[in-house]
Design a protein around this motif. Structure first.
Motif, mmCIF file in Angstrom:
data_model
loop_
_atom_site.group_PDB
_atom_site.id
_atom_site.type_symbol
_atom_site.label_atom_id
_atom_site.label_comp_id
_atom_site.label_asym_id
_atom_site.label_seq_id
_atom_site.Cartn_x
_atom_site.Cartn_y
_atom_site.Cartn_z
ATOM 1 N N THR A 191 47.771 26.678 24.035
ATOM 2 C CA THR A 191 47.236 26.762 25.472
ATOM 3 C C THR A 191 47.673 28.175 25.932
ATOM 4 N N ILE A 192 46.582 28.905 25.952
ATOM 5 C CA ILE A 192 46.504 30.266 26.458
ATOM 6 C C ILE A 192 45.682 30.375 27.517
ATOM 7 N N PRO A 193 45.942 30.718 28.856
ATOM 8 C CA PRO A 193 44.773 31.110 30.050
ATOM 9 C C PRO A 193 44.144 31.979 30.001
ATOM 10 N N LEU A 194 42.800 32.072 30.366
ATOM 11 C CA LEU A 194 42.124 33.273 30.917
ATOM 12 C C LEU A 194 42.729 34.210 31.729
ATOM 13 N N ALA A 195 42.602 35.332 31.665
ATOM 14 C CA ALA A 195 43.058 36.303 32.528
ATOM 15 C C ALA A 195 42.033 37.167 33.222
ATOM 16 N N VAL A 196 42.185 37.932 34.282
ATOM 17 C CA VAL A 196 41.503 38.929 35.081
ATOM 18 C C VAL A 196 42.253 40.032 35.478
ATOM 19 N N ASN A 197 41.607 41.128 35.662
ATOM 20 C CA ASN A 197 42.286 42.255 36.553
ATOM 21 C C ASN A 197 41.874 42.049 37.788
ATOM 22 N N ASP A 198 42.639 42.723 38.624
ATOM 23 C CA ASP A 198 42.232 42.641 40.132
ATOM 24 C C ASP A 198 41.137 43.738 40.422
ATOM 25 N N ILE A 199 39.952 43.173 40.484
ATOM 26 C CA ILE A 199 38.835 44.297 40.843
ATOM 27 C C ILE A 199 38.887 44.598 42.215
ATOM 28 N N THR A 200 39.690 43.990 43.203
ATOM 29 C CA THR A 200 39.871 44.497 44.569
ATOM 30 C C THR A 200 40.855 45.532 44.791
ATOM 31 N N ASN A 201 41.739 45.804 43.726
ATOM 32 C CA ASN A 201 42.650 46.766 43.660
ATOM 33 C C ASN A 201 42.363 48.129 44.286
ATOM 34 N N ASN A 202 43.047 48.492 45.393
ATOM 35 C CA ASN A 202 42.769 50.123 46.050
ATOM 36 C C ASN A 202 44.211 50.149 46.742
ATOM 37 N N LYS A 203 44.961 51.031 46.127
ATOM 38 C CA LYS A 203 46.393 51.274 46.483
ATOM 39 C C LYS A 203 46.181 52.077 47.868
ATOM 40 N N SER A 204 45.108 52.652 48.161
ATOM 41 C CA SER A 204 45.065 53.523 49.448
ATOM 42 C C SER A 204 45.038 52.682 50.624
ATOM 43 N N LEU A 205 44.659 51.392 50.391
ATOM 44 C CA LEU A 205 44.196 50.639 51.461
ATOM 45 C C LEU A 205 45.138 49.181 51.465
ATOM 46 N N THR A 206 45.439 48.694 52.724
ATOM 47 C CA THR A 206 46.209 47.300 53.185
ATOM 48 C C THR A 206 45.159 46.370 52.596
ATOM 49 N N ARG A 207 45.804 45.265 52.508
ATOM 50 C CA ARG A 207 44.865 43.827 52.458
ATOM 51 C C ARG A 207 43.861 43.733 53.598
ATOM 52 N N LYS A 208 44.682 43.983 54.754
ATOM 53 C CA LYS A 208 43.701 43.797 56.051
ATOM 54 C C LYS A 208 42.783 44.878 56.193
ATOM 55 N N GLU A 209 43.125 46.144 55.850
ATOM 56 C CA GLU A 209 42.023 47.075 55.971
ATOM 57 C C GLU A 209 41.057 46.942 55.037
ATOM 58 N N LYS A 210 41.375 46.540 53.708
ATOM 59 C CA LYS A 210 40.202 46.082 52.763
ATOM 60 C C LYS A 210 39.213 44.955 53.415
ATOM 61 N N ARG A 211 39.902 44.086 54.205
ATOM 62 C CA ARG A 211 39.104 43.022 54.597
ATOM 63 C C ARG A 211 38.258 43.719 55.592
ATOM 64 N N LEU A 212 38.683 44.490 56.608
ATOM 65 C CA LEU A 212 37.929 45.169 57.564
ATOM 66 C C LEU A 212 36.630 46.052 57.176
ATOM 67 N N LYS A 213 36.982 46.693 56.183
ATOM 68 C CA LYS A 213 36.185 47.519 55.510
ATOM 69 C C LYS A 213 34.830 46.900 55.191
ATOM 70 N N SER A 214 35.220 45.810 54.011
ATOM 71 C CA SER A 214 34.196 44.937 53.525
ATOM 72 C C SER A 214 33.470 44.400 54.445
ATOM 73 N N ARG A 215 33.978 43.717 55.734
ATOM 74 C CA ARG A 215 33.554 43.050 56.590
ATOM 75 C C ARG A 215 32.215 43.870 57.162
ATOM 76 N N LYS A 216 32.463 44.889 57.629
ATOM 77 C CA LYS A 216 31.577 45.960 58.087
ATOM 78 C C LYS A 216 30.274 46.194 57.294
ATOM 79 N N LYS A 217 30.420 46.317 56.046
ATOM 80 C CA LYS A 217 29.400 46.347 54.874
ATOM 81 C C LYS A 217 28.680 45.060 54.876
ATOM 82 N N LEU A 218 29.274 44.191 54.928
ATOM 83 C CA LEU A 218 28.558 42.860 54.834
ATOM 84 C C LEU A 218 27.955 42.185 56.083
ATOM 85 N N GLY A 219 28.194 42.880 57.261
ATOM 86 C CA GLY A 219 27.920 42.542 58.735
ATOM 87 C C GLY A 219 28.670 41.482 59.111
ATOM 88 N N ILE A 220 29.943 41.180 58.941
ATOM 89 C CA ILE A 220 30.566 39.944 59.486
ATOM 90 C C ILE A 220 31.572 40.540 60.370
#
Length: 562
Positions: A191-220
């Motif tokens: 038993t060995i699980p699958l794995a992924v990298n964090d594709i949202t990784n952006n050390k220059s932004l906080t989690r909240k800042e990433k959320r707000l930036k993406s919402r502007k792009k998506l119109g949310i």
């Protein structure tokens, strides 16, 4: 870009990665292909310094595709060697060959001319309910696999399916032939699980800042509660949307002071399926659905923006073709709390009440012994795979009340959402990160090497597949044993070997030495077994080349008097 350097250690396994297993651009976007691509990247990025990774593909185009996606991530002082064809690899040097599929027994044919413990064969599960996979497990018992081979199961549920199926066949064979069959030779199940990298990784932004930036792009809006579904939009092959749509409609009715959006990021197989989904959506009041992708495949950036924009991830799989749940760990890496069905591999991913919630499921089982009509119709090809899994999925029931309760709880509690999201990321980093999982693969191949090297059997060759020549040995009048052929006035010009009607297969037979053979025949007016060996033809090939030359009338067994 240079990607090969000298004096390297070999990575412990040679990877077989055909395009169908990893190419998400040429082929339909499916979990197993995304997982295959992630696997290649995950292994490559975690190469040790001074290590060479060997990968086998089928064609030059597949090689170019792999180079495009892998070379940018090749670690310094490591090497990548991509071979177009198994025949270009050195089976004398391979320790392990890894196949991106559970049907691995046929690959034991590669060991037919070696001792059976020459190298190990490993595979990995994906969908386990297709006829080819189910039937393939019979070969685990009577085929050429050994105890130093292994199947990687990506979840405990998947491993149980494999074990249950092999045990069923094992007991059936014992009962039919009234014999006891040892299980000591069966391949290992890891038993060995699958794995992924964090594709949202952006050390220059906080989690909240990433959320707000993406919402502007998506119109949310900033205030909305966004619940993300990520994956194929398929009611018959992934999850039926009704339960989620209904639950959100009810929650929205009771939460009039909140803007709640279901964000669907995925792809429909066709326009008709999209229309079916839309028809269900408009049948509910107070249901807001925003879709990224749809008929057109969502881009990687759109996927990243969707993960960033979300507050909650949800996936209510109800289908037997699911074995793991790659999008769940992608959401965990993106620091999202996860609500998933208590189903298949999802059970291993989400820590209930800690990183998210498992929604109870019920499944209408039929008898353990007999086959129902769906089983029979699928077995005899009356219905196809998609119909079968669609019919089976309609027997899975999710606890709607539990879903509404848990979803409402997260919607109304920001602190709990954020805390669960943080723990989700910690769990991903501990269990489903490629640094962790790549080490588990190294440990697997190291374990198999120990088993292989402890083998004390006296078998000289690992015969488990009859050769085609052996099977049809009685067809001819006699065996071909000519040692020398001569050219005479009636002979066909040796250049005929290059005629387009057969040149491609003759190049295979002569291992691309056709022109050398032609030149020799023209100069010497004859050809012999010794001549062919002098031209670099391997012994197993010389007889068939002699037969080919005589077949085409280029040279004959005796020189005629002129």
């Amino acid at each position: 870009m240079a990607y090969s350097i000298t004096n390297l250690n070999k990575y412990p396994a040679t990877l077989y990665l055909p395009g169908d297993a990893i190419n998400t651009e040429k082929f339909q976007l499916m979990g197993r292909r995304v997982a295959g691509k992630e696997f290649a990247l995950g292994i490559l990025k975690n190469l040790n310094q001074g290590e060479e990774l060997n990968i086998i593909v089928k064609s030059d185009n597949e090689k170019k595709y792999l180079e495009t996606i892998l070379l940018p991530y090749l670690p310094n002082k490591s090497s990548l060697n991509i071979l177009t064809g198994i025949e270009k690899s050195n089976l004398h040097e391979i320790e392990n060959i890894h196949i991106p599929d559970p049907c691995i027994e046929k690959w034991s044919a590669l060991r037919a001319n070696f001792r059976p413990n020459r190298f190990s064969i490993t595979g990995i599960i994906h969908t386990l309910c297709s006829s080819s996979v189910i039937d393939g497990f019979k070969d685990y018992i009577f085929g050429g696999l050994e105890s130093w081979d292994a199947l990687v199961c990506t979840s405990t549920s998947g491993k149980e399916v494999v074990k249950r199926t092999i045990d069923f066949y094992h007991e059936s064979f014992e009962r039919k032939y009234n014999i006891n069959i040892s299980k000591q030779k069966l391949p290992q199940l890891y038993t060995i699980p699958l794995a992924v990298n964090d594709i949202t990784n952006n050390k220059s932004l906080t989690r909240k800042e990433k959320r707000l930036k993406s919402r502007k792009k998506l119109g949310i809006s900033e205030e909305a509660i966004v619940i993300l579904y990520l994956g194929r939009l398929s009611f018959h092959a992934k999850s039926h949307p009704l339960t989620l749509y209904k639950a959100l409609s009810k929650i929205n009715t009771n939460q009039k002071n909140k803007e709640i959006i279901l964000l669907e990021c995925g792809t429909f197989a066709n326009k008709l399926t999209e229309e079916y989904y839309n028809n269900i959506i408009v049948s509910f009041k107070n249901l807001t659905v925003k879709r990224v992708g749809g008929i057109n495949q969502a881009s990687e950036q759109a996927k990243i923006d969707s993960l960033n924009a979300a507050n909650i991830f949800i996936s209510l799989s109800d289908n037997i073709q699911e074995t793991f749940g790659l999008t769940v760990i992608e959401a965990m890496a993106a620091e999202l709390p996860t609500i998933v069905s208590d189903w298949n591999g999802y059970k291993d991913l989400v820590k209930d009440n800690e990183t998210g919630y498992l929604i109870p499921t019920k499944f209408a089982f039929n008898s353990d012994k007999g086959l129902d009509n769906v089983d029979i119709d699928y077995k005899i090809d009356k219905i196809n795979f998609d119909y079968m899994i669609g019919l089976k999925s309609m027997k899975t029931v999710l606890d709607e009340n539990a879903l509404i309760s848990k979803l409402s709880h997260l919607i109304n509690n920001t602190e709990i959402r954020e805390n669960m999201g943080s723990k989700s990321k910690q769990r991903w980093n501990k269990l489903f990160n490629w640094k962790v999982v790549s080490k588990q693969y190294r440990d697997l191949w190291s374990d198999l090497k120990e088993i292989r090297e402890s083998y004390e059997g006296k078998d000289k060759f690992g015969y488990f597949h009859p050769s085609i020549d052996y099977m049809f040995k009685e067809y001819s009048t006699e065996a071909y044993n000519e040692e020398k052929l001569f050219v005479d006035n009636d002979s066909i010009n040796a250049e005929f070997l290059l005629y387009p009607i057969h040149s491609s297969i003759i190049e295979i037979i002569t291992t691309n030495k056709t022109r050398k053979i032609i030149e020799h025949i023209k100069i010497n007016k004859s050809i012999s077994i010794k001549d062919l060996e002098m031209l670099g033809i391997e012994k197993p090939k010389v007889k068939e080349i002699m037969a080919l030359i005589e077949k085409l009338g280029i040279a004959k067994t005796k020189r005629k008097e002129v």
